[in-house]
Design an enzyme around this catalytic site. Structure first.
Site, mmCIF file in Angstrom:
data_model
loop_
_atom_site.group_PDB
_atom_site.id
_atom_site.type_symbol
_atom_site.label_atom_id
_atom_site.label_comp_id
_atom_site.label_asym_id
_atom_site.label_seq_id
_atom_site.Cartn_x
_atom_site.Cartn_y
_atom_site.Cartn_z
ATOM 1 N N ASP A 134 -12.464 -37.973 1.015
ATOM 2 C CA ASP A 134 -13.636 -38.489 1.692
ATOM 3 C C ASP A 134 -14.845 -38.524 0.818
ATOM 4 O OD1 ASP A 134 -14.413 -35.974 1.948
ATOM 5 O OD2 ASP A 134 -15.299 -36.073 3.971
ATOM 6 N N ARG B 285 -10.329 -32.574 -11.684
ATOM 7 C CA ARG B 285 -10.424 -31.405 -10.790
ATOM 8 C C ARG B 285 -11.512 -31.856 -9.689
ATOM 9 N NH1 ARG B 285 -14.884 -27.323 -11.956
ATOM 10 N NH2 ARG B 285 -14.204 -25.405 -10.834
ATOM 11 N N HIS C 186 -10.919 -31.218 -5.790
ATOM 12 C CA HIS C 186 -11.849 -30.429 -4.947
ATOM 13 C C HIS C 186 -12.222 -31.368 -3.808
ATOM 14 C CE1 HIS C 186 -12.820 -26.583 -7.669
ATOM 15 N NE2 HIS C 186 -11.629 -27.016 -7.866
ATOM 16 N N ASN D 8 -17.655 -25.122 -7.152
ATOM 17 C CA ASN D 8 -18.031 -26.512 -7.552
ATOM 18 C C ASN D 8 -19.278 -26.458 -8.551
ATOM 19 O OD1 ASN D 8 -15.911 -27.760 -6.143
ATOM 20 N ND2 ASN D 8 -17.211 -28.073 -4.361
ATOM 21 N N HIS E 172 -3.511 -28.155 -15.239
ATOM 22 C CA HIS E 172 -4.080 -26.932 -15.943
ATOM 23 C C HIS E 172 -3.653 -27.159 -17.627
ATOM 24 C CE1 HIS E 172 -5.349 -24.044 -12.704
ATOM 25 N NE2 HIS E 172 -6.056 -25.023 -12.614
#
Length: 326
Positions: free
Chosen positions: A76, A64, A68, A96, A194
């Site tokens: 990056d 995850r 994200h 987050n 998931h």
């Protein structure tokens, strides 16, 4: 025996890499650190294994985290940066706040820095850790071309506009993935991530208690499943944890698609996969074939995702510490 297994894995990786044709893409390439830090990938693998052995649930969290990172400003490493007095960083953005596993990235970075100071980027380490962690819980193993450099900008508010929300509809999801260069099939495939992991009741209480503001339940949920969800999640429950793929939350497999087909996907975004002909067909294929092509498809989509908006060459930097810019 261990050597034979390692050789077999390398051969499989080479075959997959050749099949994908990604040995050189957007400035990334396999074996990027072969001369400058030949032990890097082995160090990352061992460090990740040490953590996953003790806490297998971290694999889903690390996958995850990579997702994200890539969906906000590209892959990056910007999700790894700490907030400062003048800036609230991505990791403190609302989507987050539940991300965990930063200690694995930090441990891998420390170990790699000890071997090759200032050579290997945090964004490359994150990409490798995500792959290694999933493979270590019996998931697929995909080639990770390297050469990413680390970004210097991380803005919390961008997480709200760039990350797909758990309550997004299929039109929003398709547009979000398309904006990252990912196809509708990639959406269906990557949603399969998931199959591992957990979420909180707070992500679904609206679905089961007040979907349209009239005290109703989302009609896309199997009505026979609603009582079970309500028995686990009371209104305003912000602490109780739920499995994304009940009964197989720690095993990377294709069971997720069977759950979605039964209209028991946890998020609205999971249920929405049944509202598009391409994603619906993919869900049915994997559910009915017991995931015949899921691993191969996931490998390909993860390679594509890992190339989103990468910084290469002289762009960005190689951070010495992943949480702060140099």
């Amino acid at each position: 025996m261990a050597i034979q297994k390692h050789i077999k894995l390398l051969v499989q990786l080479l075959i997959v890499a050749l099949a994908f044709g990604i040995a050189n893409g957007q400035g990334l390439k396999l074996g990027f650190y072969q001369k400058t830090c030949p032990r890097a990938e082995g160090i990352v693998w061992r460090t990740t294994a040490n953590h996953i052995y003790r806490a297998p649930s971290l694999a889903a969290a690390l996958l995850r985290m990579h997702f994200h990172d890539c969906f906000v400003r590209g892959c990056d490493g910007s999700v790894l940066l700490n907030s400062t007095k003048n800036n609230v960083a991505e990791k403190d953005g609302i989507p987050n706040l539940s991300i965990r596993g930063f200690q694995v990235i930090d441990a891998a970075k420390t170990a790699v820095e000890a071997a090759c100071p200032g050579v290997v980027s945090c964004s490359d380490i994150l990409a490798l850790v995500a792959r290694d962690a999933i493979h270590q819980i019996k998931g697929p193993y995909w080639p990770v071309p390297l050469g990413r450099r680390d970004g210097r900008v991380s803005i919390a508010s961008e997480t709200l506009t760039q990350l797909p929300a758990p309550f997004a509809n299929i039109t929003q999801l398709k547009a979000n993935f398309a904006s990252k260069g990912l196809s509708v099939k990639d959406l269906a495939v990557l949603s399969g991530g998931h199959t591992v992991g957990i979420s909180h009741c707070s992500t679904i209480t609206t679905r089961i208690y007040n979907f349209t503001g009239k005290g109703d339940t989302d009609p896309s949920i199997d009505p026979n499943y609603v009582p079970k969800l309500k028995s686990r999640c009371v209104p305003n429950d912000k602490t109780t944890l739920l499995s994304m793929d009940p009964g197989s939350t720690k095993s990377f497999d294709s069971d997720y698609y069977s759950v979605v087909l039964k209209r028991r996907g946890l998020f609205q975004s999971d249920a929405e996969l049944l509202n598009d002909k391409i994603t619906r067909a993919y869900v049915k294929l994997q559910a009915q074939s017991h995931g015949r092509t899921f691993f191969q498809d996931f490998q390909k989509s993860m390679v594509k995702m890992g190339k989103i908006g990468v910084l290469t060459g002289k762009a960005g930097e190689i951070r010495r510490h992943c949480a702060v810019i140099n």
